[in-house]
Scaffold this motif. Structure first.
Motif, PDB file in Angstrom:
ATOM      1  N   ALA A   1     -48.897 -13.109  16.177  1.00  0.00           N
ATOM      2  CA  ALA A   1     -48.379 -12.130  15.219  1.00  0.00           C
ATOM      3  C   ALA A   1     -47.124 -12.666  14.543  1.00  0.00           C
ATOM      4  CB  ALA A   1     -48.084 -10.809  15.924  1.00  0.00           C
ATOM      5  N   PHE A   2     -46.225 -13.249  15.338  1.00  0.00           N
ATOM      6  CA  PHE A   2     -44.982 -13.763  14.759  1.00  0.00           C
ATOM      7  C   PHE A   2     -45.222 -15.064  13.999  1.00  0.00           C
ATOM      8  CE2 PHE A   2     -43.498 -11.095  18.303  1.00  0.00           C
ATOM      9  CZ  PHE A   2     -42.812 -10.161  17.557  1.00  0.00           C
ATOM     10  N   ALA A   3     -46.181 -15.844  14.473  1.00  0.00           N
ATOM     11  CA  ALA A   3     -46.516 -17.071  13.742  1.00  0.00           C
ATOM     12  C   ALA A   3     -47.026 -16.712  12.348  1.00  0.00           C
ATOM     13  CB  ALA A   3     -47.569 -17.867  14.515  1.00  0.00           C
ATOM     14  N   ASP A   4     -47.856 -15.655  12.282  1.00  0.00           N
ATOM     15  CA  ASP A   4     -48.379 -15.201  10.995  1.00  0.00           C
ATOM     16  C   ASP A   4     -47.246 -14.688  10.105  1.00  0.00           C
ATOM     17  OD1 ASP A   4     -50.483 -14.430   9.159  1.00  0.00           O
ATOM     18  OD2 ASP A   4     -50.034 -12.364   9.731  1.00  0.00           O
ATOM     19  N   LEU A   5     -46.315 -13.943  10.714  1.00  0.00           N
ATOM     20  CA  LEU A   5     -45.171 -13.417   9.960  1.00  0.00           C
ATOM     21  C   LEU A   5     -44.398 -14.561   9.296  1.00  0.00           C
ATOM     22  CD1 LEU A   5     -42.554 -10.890  11.401  1.00  0.00           C
ATOM     23  CD2 LEU A   5     -41.922 -12.714   9.848  1.00  0.00           C
ATOM     24  N   TRP A   6     -44.002 -15.540  10.085  1.00  0.00           N
ATOM     25  CA  TRP A   6     -43.156 -16.613   9.542  1.00  0.00           C
ATOM     26  C   TRP A   6     -43.923 -17.494   8.565  1.00  0.00           C
ATOM     27  CZ3 TRP A   6     -38.292 -15.987   9.324  1.00  0.00           C
ATOM     28  CH2 TRP A   6     -37.636 -15.229  10.291  1.00  0.00           C
ATOM     29  N   ALA A   7     -45.217 -17.688   8.810  1.00  0.00           N
ATOM     30  CA  ALA A   7     -46.012 -18.484   7.867  1.00  0.00           C
ATOM     31  C   ALA A   7     -46.112 -17.757   6.527  1.00  0.00           C
ATOM     32  CB  ALA A   7     -47.404 -18.733   8.445  1.00  0.00           C
ATOM     33  N   THR A   8     -46.260 -16.429   6.585  1.00  0.00           N
ATOM     34  CA  THR A   8     -46.419 -15.640   5.355  1.00  0.00           C
ATOM     35  C   THR A   8     -45.126 -15.594   4.545  1.00  0.00           C
ATOM     36  OG1 THR A   8     -48.090 -14.283   6.457  1.00  0.00           O
ATOM     37  CG2 THR A   8     -47.100 -13.383   4.451  1.00  0.00           C
ATOM     38  N   VAL A   9     -44.023 -15.197   5.186  1.00  0.00           N
ATOM     39  CA  VAL A   9     -42.767 -15.093   4.426  1.00  0.00           C
ATOM     40  C   VAL A   9     -42.240 -16.475   4.055  1.00  0.00           C
ATOM     41  CG1 VAL A   9     -42.166 -12.835   5.360  1.00  0.00           C
ATOM     42  CG2 VAL A   9     -41.303 -14.897   6.496  1.00  0.00           C
ATOM     43  N   GLY A  10     -42.556 -17.470   4.886  1.00  0.00           N
ATOM     44  CA  GLY A  10     -42.147 -18.840   4.563  1.00  0.00           C
ATOM     45  C   GLY A  10     -42.825 -19.342   3.303  1.00  0.00           C
TER      46      GLY A  10
ATOM     47  N   HIS B   1     -46.877  -7.582   6.325  1.00  0.00           N
ATOM     48  CA  HIS B   1     -46.938  -6.258   6.971  1.00  0.00           C
ATOM     49  C   HIS B   1     -47.514  -6.429   8.365  1.00  0.00           C
ATOM     50  CE1 HIS B   1     -46.352  -3.925   3.282  1.00  0.00           C
ATOM     51  NE2 HIS B   1     -47.254  -4.678   2.685  1.00  0.00           N
ATOM     52  N   GLY B   2     -47.074  -5.628   9.285  1.00  0.00           N
ATOM     53  CA  GLY B   2     -47.697  -5.662  10.602  1.00  0.00           C
ATOM     54  C   GLY B   2     -47.144  -4.607  11.539  1.00  0.00           C
ATOM     55  N   TYR B   3     -47.925  -4.317  12.558  1.00  0.00           N
ATOM     56  CA  TYR B   3     -47.488  -3.368  13.588  1.00  0.00           C
ATOM     57  C   TYR B   3     -46.808  -4.165  14.700  1.00  0.00           C
ATOM     58  CZ  TYR B   3     -50.169   0.045  11.072  1.00  0.00           C
ATOM     59  OH  TYR B   3     -50.606   0.881  10.081  1.00  0.00           O
ATOM     60  N   VAL B   4     -45.643  -3.693  15.108  1.00  0.00           N
ATOM     61  CA  VAL B   4     -44.849  -4.452  16.072  1.00  0.00           C
ATOM     62  C   VAL B   4     -44.346  -3.524  17.178  1.00  0.00           C
ATOM     63  CG1 VAL B   4     -42.794  -5.894  16.394  1.00  0.00           C
ATOM     64  CG2 VAL B   4     -44.091  -6.062  14.270  1.00  0.00           C
ATOM     65  N   LYS B   5     -44.479  -4.008  18.396  1.00  0.00           N
ATOM     66  CA  LYS B   5     -43.895  -3.311  19.548  1.00  0.00           C
ATOM     67  C   LYS B   5     -42.583  -4.025  19.872  1.00  0.00           C
ATOM     68  CE  LYS B   5     -45.051  -1.839  24.280  1.00  0.00           C
ATOM     69  NZ  LYS B   5     -46.074  -1.962  25.370  1.00  0.00           N
ATOM     70  N   ASN B   6     -41.494  -3.288  19.795  1.00  0.00           N
ATOM     71  CA  ASN B   6     -40.173  -3.872  20.033  1.00  0.00           C
ATOM     72  C   ASN B   6     -39.641  -3.485  21.404  1.00  0.00           C
ATOM     73  OD1 ASN B   6     -39.369  -3.413  16.580  1.00  0.00           O
ATOM     74  ND2 ASN B   6     -39.577  -5.369  17.638  1.00  0.00           N
ATOM     75  N   LEU B   7     -38.827  -4.374  21.955  1.00  0.00           N
ATOM     76  CA  LEU B   7     -38.184  -4.115  23.254  1.00  0.00           C
ATOM     77  C   LEU B   7     -36.721  -3.749  23.022  1.00  0.00           C
ATOM     78  CD1 LEU B   7     -38.303  -4.238  26.371  1.00  0.00           C
ATOM     79  CD2 LEU B   7     -37.655  -6.663  26.189  1.00  0.00           C
ATOM     80  N   ARG B   8     -36.322  -2.620  23.534  1.00  0.00           N
ATOM     81  CA  ARG B   8     -34.927  -2.183  23.422  1.00  0.00           C
ATOM     82  C   ARG B   8     -34.066  -2.848  24.501  1.00  0.00           C
ATOM     83  NH1 ARG B   8     -33.547   3.070  21.620  1.00  0.00           N
ATOM     84  NH2 ARG B   8     -32.436   3.331  23.592  1.00  0.00           N
ATOM     85  N   GLY B   9     -32.786  -2.756  24.311  1.00  0.00           N
ATOM     86  CA  GLY B   9     -31.851  -3.333  25.270  1.00  0.00           C
ATOM     87  C   GLY B   9     -31.901  -2.660  26.628  1.00  0.00           C
ATOM     88  N   ASP B  10     -32.444  -1.423  26.673  1.00  0.00           N
ATOM     89  CA  ASP B  10     -32.520  -0.714  27.952  1.00  0.00           C
ATOM     90  C   ASP B  10     -33.898  -0.843  28.599  1.00  0.00           C
ATOM     91  OD1 ASP B  10     -34.116   0.889  26.374  1.00  0.00           O
ATOM     92  OD2 ASP B  10     -32.844   2.671  26.491  1.00  0.00           O
TER      93      ASP B  10
END
Lengths: 165, 250
Positions: free
Chosen positions: A88-97, A103-112
Motif C-alpha cells: 500500500a505504501f509502495a503504491d503511494l510513494w510510486a504514485t505521488v513520486g 487515494h487509499g484506505y489506511v489504518k493508522n497506529l496512535r501513540g497510545d
C-alpha cells in the motif's frame, strides 16, 4: 531518521517490530481499541520530500495520540500500523513520486496503541515546476470500506515474504 | 484606471450592502477606482471572468484554485476567522440524525453552490453515498432549500453553514443539523490578476487596515459579516489551500 520505540500501553497490547523503508526498526504496541474519526473534520498534514512532517492540523495531532512537538520533524511512518501491507505504501510513494494524486484506505497506529481508519488522499506540492513536498488529507471512511480493507490487507500481509504461514 | 472587482455570488443576500460599503471605503482610502461586479449566479460569474475584464476577485476556494493555477491570479488577502464550512440539515424530528442514517435515493435540496455540494459529498462518503445515489433538487436560494425541507419535499438540505446559522430562529427551529463540517483551512480569498500587480500592495494595505476597533470600519465589517476583517495572504498559503482543495475533488 530512527523513531524511538513506543512505550507499552497500560492496556493489553501486541508487540511488533516494524522495519521501515529507510532501514530503521521500531518496536510498536497495538491494543484492540479503535478511535472514531471525528465527524465533519479533515485530518491534514504535509511532509517534505524526505517524508518528514512539516505541518499537522489540530485534528491530525488529536487523532495521532502524539504531541505536536513529537510529530513535527518526525517521519510520517510514525503512524504506521503493523496491519498495513507494505504494498500500500509502495503504491503511494510510486504514485505521488510520479506527480499523481493517490487515494487509499489506511489504518493508522496512535501513540497510545489504539488505531483509527482514514480515507487518505495525497497530492504532490508542485512549486515552480518542482515537487516541494506532499499534502495528505484524510476523510472519514464508511464502515463497509473499513471491513472490506481490513480483510484485503490481512490477505496482503499474509502473502508478504516472511509472513507466518 | 478602474479596477473591476468581482464578488463571488455566494454571499447571503443581507451582505449585498456590505460589499458596496467596503468598495466605497477602499476607494476613498486607497485612491484607487474600483468597479464592483456582483454576478447573480456561478454562470454569470463565469461569463464575466471569461470576458477577461476582471482584475480582482473575492473568490470561493474552488474557483480560487482554478484562477490561481490556470488564469494568472494571485491571492493577497483573506477574511480572518471565517472558514467556509457546510452543513447538512433535516426536518426537525426526522429520523435522519447522522450521515450514516441517509440511504440511496435520498432527496437533497440545495442552492447552486459548488463548494457546498463538493464538501457535502465528501461528508457523505462515510455512508457510502455518492452523487448518483442522491436525488438532487436545485433551489434558487438556501432559504428556498430550507422551505422545501420544512414542507417535507426533501429529506435533507445542504447549506453554507454561515447562511444556515443566519436563517430566522423560526426557520431553524423547524430543522435539525445532521452534520456540520469543521475543515478550518478553507476560506474565500481576495485575488488579483497579474496585470494589476502594481496596485496590489496599496489595495492589500487598505483592505487589511479596515479595523473593527474603529466604529465606522466596524459598521462595514459587520455589514459584511466579517467582524475580524481581512489579513494578508502569502502565495504559499494560497498554494497550500489549493493543494487541499485538490484532495477534495474526488
Amino acid at each position: 531518521m530512527a523513531l524511538p520505540d513506543m512505550l507499552p500501553p497500560a492496556q493489553p497490547a501486541q508487540q511488533h517490530s516494524l522495519l521501515h523503508h529507510d532501514g530503521t526498526r521500531r518496536t510498536v504496541f497495538c491494543t484492540d481499541a479503535e478511535v472514531a474519526f471525528p465527524d465533519g473534520h479533515l485530518i491534514v498534514s504535509r511532509v517534505d520530500t524526505a517524508g518528514l512532517i512539516t505541518h499537522a492540523n489540530d485534528a491530525f495531532v488529536e487523532m495521532s495520540g502524539y504531541l505536536r512537538e513529537q510529530l513535527l520533524g518526525a517521519p510520517h511512518h510514525i503512524l504506521r500500523h503493523p496491519d498495513m501491507p507494505r504494498a500500500a505504501f509502495a503504491d503511494l510513494w510510486a504514485t505521488v513520486g510520479a506527480g499523481r494524486k493517490w487515494h487509499g484506505y489506511v489504518k493508522n497506529l496512535r501513540g497510545d496503541g489504539a488505531c483509527y481508519w482514514v480515507y487518505a488522499t495525497v497530492v504532490p506540492n508542485v512549486r515552480q515546476g518542482v515537487v516541494a513536498g506532499y499534502t495528505s488529507v484524510r476523510r472519514k471512511p464508511s464502515r463497509a470500506k473499513v471491513a472490506e480493507y481490513t480483510a484485503l490487507y490481512a490477505q496482503m500481509r499474509a502473502a508478504e515474504p516472511g509472513a507466518a504461514a | 484606471m478602474t479596477l473591476n472587482l468581482l464578488i463571488a455570488p455566494d454571499f447571503a443576500p443581507e451582505r449585498f450592502g456590505g460589499w458596496h460599503m467596503l468598495n466605497a471605503l477602499l476607494q476613498q482610502r486607497s485612491g484607487l477606482r474600483l468597479h464592483l461586479l456582483m454576478p447573480a449566479s456561478a454562470h454569470e460569474q463565469a461569463e464575466l471572468l471569461a470576458a477577461g475584464q476582471v482584475d480582482l476577485v473575492y473568490a470561493n476556494p474552488f474557483d480560487a484554485a482554478e484562477l490561481i493555477r490556470q488564469r494568472g491570479f494571485s491571492a493577497f488577502a483573506r477574511p480572518v476567522g471565517k472558514a467556509d464550512e457546510m452543513l447538512i440539515a433535516a426536518q426537525a424530528g426526522s429520523a435522519l440524525r447522522r450521515v450514516e442514517d441517509l440511504r440511496p435515493g435520498c432527496r437533497v435540496a440545495m442552492a447552486d453552490h459548488r463548494d457546498v455540494k463538493l464538501i457535502g459529498l465528501r461528508l457523505l462518503e462515510a455512508a457510502d453515498l455518492h452523487e448518483p445515489d442522491l436525488q438532487w433538487q436545485l433551489c434558487d436560494s438556501h432559504q428556498a432549500a430550507a422551505r422545501r425541507l420544512i414542507k417535507g419535499e426533501a429529506d435533507v438540505a445542504f447549506f453554507l453553514a454561515e447562511t444556515f446559522h443566519a436563517l430566522s430562529r423560526l426557520t431553524r427551529s423547524q430543522l435539525q443539523v445532521v452534520i456540520e463540517s469543521a475543515l478550518h483551512d478553507i476560506t474565500h480569498v481576495m485575488l488579483a490578476h497579474a496585470r494589476v500587480a502594481e496596485q496590489v500592495p496599496t489595495l492589500c494595505a487598505t483592505l487589511t487596515g479596515v479595523d473593527s476597533s474603529h466604529s465606522s470600519d466596524r459598521e462595514v465589517l459587520e455589514a459584511l459579516g466579517m467582524p475580524g476583517g481581512f489579513e494578508a495572504m502569502q502565495a504559499e498559503d494560497a498554494e497550500f489551500m489549493v493543494d487541499l482543495m485538490d484532495t477534495l475533488l474526488d
